[in-house]
Design an enzyme around this catalytic site. Structure first.
Site, PDB file in Angstrom:
ATOM      1  N   ASP A 125       2.871   9.544   5.435  1.00  0.00           N
ATOM      2  CA  ASP A 125       4.048   9.159   4.656  1.00  0.00           C
ATOM      3  C   ASP A 125       5.283   9.357   5.526  1.00  0.00           C
ATOM      4  O   ASP A 125       5.601  10.478   5.928  1.00  0.00           O
ATOM      5  CB  ASP A 125       4.132  10.022   3.396  1.00  0.00           C
ATOM      6  CG  ASP A 125       5.148   9.494   2.391  1.00  0.00           C
ATOM      7  OD1 ASP A 125       5.773   8.459   2.671  1.00  0.00           O
ATOM      8  OD2 ASP A 125       5.303  10.123   1.332  1.00  0.00           O
ATOM      9  N   ASP A 138       5.970   2.220   4.366  1.00  0.00           N
ATOM     10  CA  ASP A 138       6.144   3.561   4.930  1.00  0.00           C
ATOM     11  C   ASP A 138       5.016   4.536   4.626  1.00  0.00           C
ATOM     12  O   ASP A 138       5.145   5.727   4.916  1.00  0.00           O
ATOM     13  CB  ASP A 138       7.466   4.164   4.446  1.00  0.00           C
ATOM     14  CG  ASP A 138       7.542   4.304   2.937  1.00  0.00           C
ATOM     15  OD1 ASP A 138       6.683   3.716   2.241  1.00  0.00           O
ATOM     16  OD2 ASP A 138       8.449   5.001   2.454  1.00  0.00           O
ATOM     17  N   GLU A 139       3.898   4.065   4.079  1.00  0.00           N
ATOM     18  CA  GLU A 139       2.791   4.999   3.861  1.00  0.00           C
ATOM     19  C   GLU A 139       1.458   4.272   3.859  1.00  0.00           C
ATOM     20  O   GLU A 139       1.375   3.081   3.555  1.00  0.00           O
ATOM     21  CB  GLU A 139       2.974   5.791   2.568  1.00  0.00           C
ATOM     22  CG  GLU A 139       2.990   4.965   1.311  1.00  0.00           C
ATOM     23  CD  GLU A 139       3.061   5.829   0.056  1.00  0.00           C
ATOM     24  OE1 GLU A 139       2.365   6.864  -0.013  1.00  0.00           O
ATOM     25  OE2 GLU A 139       3.813   5.449  -0.869  1.00  0.00           O
TER      26      GLU A 139
END
Length: 355
Positions: free
Chosen positions: A9, A103-104
């Site tokens: 993350d 983003d993860e």
């Protein structure tokens, strides 16, 4: 075989990219979004979060909490480029990568390309490479399944790593506040509190039939994760189930001509996105959010794939069905039902930020 799952993350991703690219912003409360009265925060730096500023918060609320907040206009193309760099690092270790957003992502490194036995070592190397190549930090969670890895990655943010070993799973889950369970939103948490469920250990009082009685299909999931069980595989190819576009307006729409004009703009944008994605569907959904935040949707399904001409007709029909007698804050259009799929709760390509 015991699986080895990593959840990566990125830390305050959009805001961190802005601070990286504009050094004068480092150490300051930065948000990505618009400062207008109708603006919404897309991302907040950790300096801003100290004031209680969060993503999806109205900009005017954020400004009340932090009057010195610095607003940066979004640069989605830059964020996508950085995200692609990060995924290249993931693929150096495994092809079992399931992106959740820019983003993860989940990674299954049970058998990895480097032949590294320790998932912790893999996570440490990935974090280091992300920093070396992008000058950004990431937090990592390592455990035996997706639920545990996801929860673990939130334990030591930013730039941290947390490992939940098999022998520690039950003790960890039992003391975990229910609000931190992946998949438990605000309304579900409130319902659980009414049942005197506050931590993972409280879920253990309920057998499976009772869990299903109170929470429907999600009852099986809650029953399992309370016992540290999550059999969901890391899926490297998450097929898009819909393509959509929506817009939040700077001023509420109150005039019929304004509404039609905005729908036409959305249709043009939607047609471009469908063409770019190479997708075609049979269901069109209109989404309307009013000035009081009440939201409605209207859908129509056809027997043939939706062409541009049919898109015009369906929009006209849906507008006629929707009760548009109040000021409108947001309009959205989504095409779904690809390849006979009936699900519509999928990826939405959103425009929520005012220029």
């Amino acid at each position: 075989m015991l699986r080895k799952i990593i959840h990566i993350d990125m830390d305050a991703f959009f805001a961190s990219v802005e601070q990286r690219d504009f050094p004068e912003l480092q150490g300051k409360p930065v948000v990505v979004g618009s400062s207008s009265d109708r603006g919404v925060i897309a991302a907040a730096s950790y300096e801003a979060r100290k004031f209680g500023v969060r993503s999806a918060m109205a900009s005017k609320v954020a400004l009340r909490r932090c009057p010195k907040l610095i607003f940066q206009k979004h640069r989605f193309e830059v964020y996508k480029e950085v995200s692609a760099q990060i995924r290249e690092i993931f693929f150096e270790y495994t092809d079992l990568v399931e992106p959740l957003s820019l983003d993860e992502a989940f990674l299954d490194v049970t058998e990895n390309k480097k032949g590294i036995d320790s998932a912790t070592q893999v996570a440490r190397e990935i974090k280091q490479k992300i920093f070396e190549r992008t000058q950004l930090t990431a937090s990592a969670g390592v455990s035996a399944n997706k639920f545990l890895a996801k929860v673990a990655s939130d334990q030591r943010k930013p730039n941290g790593m947390y490992i939940i070993r098999p022998k520690d799973v039950q003790a960890f889950v039992e003391q975990l506040p229910i609000e931190k369970f992946f998949g438990v939103g605000k309304k579900t948490a409130e319902k659980m509190h009414l049942l005197d469920i506050h931590k993972g250990k409280d879920l253990l009082r309920f057998d499976l039939p009772r869990m299903v009685h109170y929470f429907g299909k999600a009852g099986q999931y809650f029953y399992d994760i309370a016992r540290g069980i999550d059999e969901r595989p890391v899926r490297p190819h998450r097929e898009r189930k819909s393509v959509g576009i929506e817009n939040t307006f700077g001023k509420d729409l109150i005039d019929e001509q304004q509404i039609k004009l905005e729908i036409n703009r959305l249709k043009e944008g939607l047609a471009k996105r469908l063409s770019k994605s190479g997708k075609a569907g049979k269901t069109l959904t209109l989404k309307v959010k009013f000035d009081n935040f009440e939201q409605i949707t209207r859908s129509k399904t056809t027997e043939q794939l939706i062409s541009n001409r049919l898109l015009d007709e369906l929009c006209t029909d849906l507008l006629a069905e929707a009760p548009l007698n109040r000021p409108i804050r947001l309009l959205g259009l989504t095409v779904s039902n690809f390849n006979t799929e009936k699900e519509t709760d999928a990826l939405q390509l959103k425009i929520n930020f005012e220029d």
